[in-house]
Design an enzyme around this catalytic site. Structure first.
Site, PDB file in Angstrom:
ATOM      1  N   CYS A   1       0.822  -1.214   0.000  1.00 32.35           N
ATOM      2  CA  CYS A   1       0.000   0.000   0.000  1.00 32.35           C
ATOM      3  C   CYS A   1       0.857   1.266   0.000  1.00 32.35           C
ATOM      4  O   CYS A   1       1.781   1.386   0.811  1.00 32.35           O
ATOM      5  CB  CYS A   1      -0.893  -0.037   1.235  1.00 32.35           C
TER       6      CYS A   1
ATOM      7  N   ARG B   1     -12.956   0.369  -4.618  1.00 26.22           N
ATOM      8  CA  ARG B   1     -12.375   0.383  -3.277  1.00 26.22           C
ATOM      9  C   ARG B   1     -11.882   1.780  -2.888  1.00 26.22           C
ATOM     10  O   ARG B   1     -11.797   2.120  -1.723  1.00 26.22           O
ATOM     11  CB  ARG B   1     -11.217  -0.609  -3.228  1.00 26.22           C
TER      12      ARG B   1
HETATM   13  P1  RVP Z   1      -0.664  -6.836   4.263  1.00 25.84           P
HETATM   14  O1  RVP Z   1      -1.161  -7.968   5.110  1.00 25.84           O
HETATM   15  O2  RVP Z   1       0.348  -5.970   4.963  1.00 25.84           O
HETATM   16  O3  RVP Z   1      -0.176  -7.297   2.936  1.00 25.84           O
HETATM   17  O4  RVP Z   1      -1.919  -5.876   4.010  1.00 25.84           O
HETATM   18  C1  RVP Z   1      -3.105  -6.307   3.397  1.00 25.84           C
HETATM   19  C2  RVP Z   1      -4.095  -5.169   3.418  1.00 25.84           C
HETATM   20  O5  RVP Z   1      -3.627  -4.066   2.620  1.00 25.84           O
HETATM   21  C3  RVP Z   1      -5.439  -5.483   2.798  1.00 25.84           C
HETATM   22  O6  RVP Z   1      -6.277  -6.232   3.632  1.00 25.84           O
HETATM   23  C4  RVP Z   1      -5.993  -4.103   2.499  1.00 25.84           C
HETATM   24  O7  RVP Z   1      -6.584  -3.495   3.627  1.00 25.84           O
HETATM   25  C5  RVP Z   1      -4.744  -3.324   2.152  1.00 25.84           C
HETATM   26  N1  RVP Z   1      -4.581  -3.125   0.701  1.00 25.84           N
HETATM   27  C6  RVP Z   1      -4.938  -3.946  -0.313  1.00 25.84           C
HETATM   28  N2  RVP Z   1      -4.582  -3.360  -1.469  1.00 25.84           N
HETATM   29  C7  RVP Z   1      -4.009  -2.207  -1.126  1.00 25.84           C
HETATM   30  C8  RVP Z   1      -3.468  -1.212  -2.039  1.00 25.84           C
HETATM   31  O8  RVP Z   1      -3.335  -1.439  -3.227  1.00 25.84           O
HETATM   32  N3  RVP Z   1      -3.112  -0.057  -1.509  1.00 25.84           N
HETATM   33  N4  RVP Z   1      -3.996  -2.078   0.209  1.00 25.84           N
END
Ligand code: RVP
Length: 496
Positions: A319, A418
């Site tokens: 993210c 989203r």
């Molecule tokens: P991680 O477990 O740190 O990989 O995080 C997963 C979370 O990141 C997802 O459950 C969602 O809330 C968030 N996410 C998913 N896509 C993205 C993005 O493209 N920014 N963020």
């Protein structure tokens, strides 16, 4: 004037747990990780619980039907991603609900005119060495034979050798009718000394494969998460745009819980979505909402009627929301504040709304910390993306296997719903990246290892249940220098 927080926001790696007294019966085998998934009134039991505090992220690169089955077998719940057509998402839900333990729908299939190279590409991608040969090259097509690694020698055969020239044809295979029970299939496997038994319908179309190893594995899943009809439980992501079409289709397919998937949940769109569900289905349909990072956001969603609230903005491994928009909060601080708000809301109303810490779990101990800080369960993306069962390709990079992992806010996912705040229905800039993560093997082995660390740490804190951990945990901030002290230091590692 803008509001300024006094303290910086912090993340899990800045905290540690201090052990508490553990009595002699406080041992890992006595720990229960069962936790509430949805809200309940004081003195009542939640309508849905999960057996381990782990759910999988609502992402294309994480949660499809295959991962959902593997996670339910361990006691957790997947939320199948919503950034696909309503029909495809509903079909994934149906596949989980139809899944019969030990009966595998073949994911590695070729047609007789495909080549050895195609076979090798497929086995590399899926990690499976048994490839079904069907007339149309699809699972469910008319079965013509099977290819395993005993059928070819890569060093002696040309890559364009046709599958029909080296497959084991149906007349040399043992197969059985689709009505065969798992026990009968297992007897046939032993009697004929084979590893895999294809099951076909009366048109000779491939329905399932039964593998020798799966019969034993199935017997070991004591923790599995099943519904009243003994089917695996599964959740589904929804968005605040097309819920009037998506929700009925997902429920019809058998989804056990829904979750609104949005990068920013403190919005009227979420309330409208929950209102629609309550008006049409009352309280019997369970829906989580989020994501929020403060007490105001939590209260808004709790009052809107959310069954659980998801916490976290910008902490996901893929993210880049914080970099792109300057929006977000350190995951630990967000969680601590929301947990406090949840406890106050419980005191005031007698309604306990579970919270889910979503994103930013890097080390296994972060899960224990999140639970100790007040999370009822955690949602993980990167963690599950690394396993055999995640939907993405396994690729070899410089001699090491990696799995693909991309964000829902990346151009690859195209999940504009989203991130939409009411606009022109497109992703105007990326909030996620497309990446690779180290391949780590099977979900079962990894989840078991992770949870053994969680149970061990809980015992160190003198806690046998998650609520007990939340009550007893003593948590300390760590300085940058003491973080160095926590790893191996001042020694030369022999096996790097
Ligand atoms: P991680 O477990 O740190 O990989 O995080 C997963 C979370 O990141 C997802 O459950 C969602 O809330 C968030 N996410 C998913 N896509 C993205 C993005 O493209 N920014 N963020």
């Amino acid at each position: 004037m803008a509001y300024f927080y006094e303290e910086p926001s912090r993340t899990f790696s800045e905290y540690l747990l201090i052990p508490g007294y553990s009595s002699a019966e406080c041992i890992p085998s006595c720990v229960s990780l069962k936790t509430s998934l949805v809200k309940y009134r004081k003195g009542e039991e939640p309508a849905l619980s999960i057996n381990i505090p782990m759910v999988s992220a609502i992402m294309q690169s994480v949660s499809d039907d295959r991962l959902a089955v593997a996670l339910a077998q361990e006691g957790g719940l997947s939320f199948i991603y919503g950034s696909q057509t309503v029909e495809n998402q509903a079909e994934m839900i149906r596949k989980v609900k139809r899944y019969r333990a030990g009966f595998v729908v073949s994911d590695s299939n070729v047609s007789p005119d495909m080549t050895l190279k195609d076979v090798l590409d497929i086995t590399e991608k899926t990690g499976h060495s048994t490839v079904a040969v069907t007339e149309n090259g699809q699972s469910g097509g008319k079965l013509l034979g099977i290819v395993t690694n005993k059928d070819y020698r890569v060093s002696r055969m040309s890559m364009d050798t046709k599958v029909k020239d080296f497959m084991t044809t149906l007349d040399h295979l043992v197969y059985a009718d689709e009505s065969t029970t798992l026990k009968e299939a297992n007897d046939i496997i032993w009697e004929h000394k084979i590893n895999c038994l294809p099951l076909v319908n009366k048109n000779q179309e491939l329905v399932y494969l039964v593998f020798r190893k799966d019969y034993d594995t199935h017997k070991k899943n004591e923790n599995e998460l099943i519904d009243q009809s003994k089917r695996y439980m599964v959740g589904a992501g929804i968005n605040t745009r097309d819920y009037k079409e998506r929700v009925p289709a997902l429920l019809e397919a058998g989804a056990d819980a829904l979750c609104i998937d949005s990068s920013e949940g403190f919005s009227e769109w979420q309330k409208l979505t929950i209102d629609y569900i309550r008006e049409n289905y009352g309280d019997r349909v369970k829906v989580g909402a989020g994501n929020v990072v403060d007490a105001d956001g939590f209260r808004f969603l709790a009052e809107a009627g959310a069954d659980f609230v998801k916490v976290g903005i910008g902490g996901g491994a893929i993210c880049i929301t914080r970099e792109q928009k300057g929006i977000g909060r350190g995951q630990a601080t967000a969680l601590i504040e929301v947990a406090k708000a949840r406890d106050e809301y419980y005191k005031e109303t007698g309604i306990y709304v579970p919270i889910c810490s979503d994103g930013g779990i890097v080390h296994d101990y972060h899960i224990t910390l999140a639970l100790a800080m007040g999370a009822d369960f955690v949602m993980l993306g990167r963690y599950f993306a690394r396993f055999d069962e995640s939907p993405t390709k396994r690729v070899n990079v410089g001699g090491s296997y990696m799995k693909e992992y991309w964000g829902e806010g990346s151009a690859r996912a195209r999940n504009w719903q989203r991130y939409d705040m009411g606009g022109d229905k497109k992703l105007s800039f990326e909030e996620g990246v497309d990446s690779l993560v180290p391949y780590a093997g099977s979900l079962k082995d990894n989840v078991n290892l992770t949870l053994s660390k969680v149970r061990g740490a809980m015992c160190n804190c003198g806690a046998l249940t998650i609520p007990e951990l939340q009550e007893k945990a003593k948590i300390t901030l760590v300085s940058a220098t003491s973080i160095v002290e926590g790893g191996a230091h001042d020694v030369t590692l022999r096996n790097k």
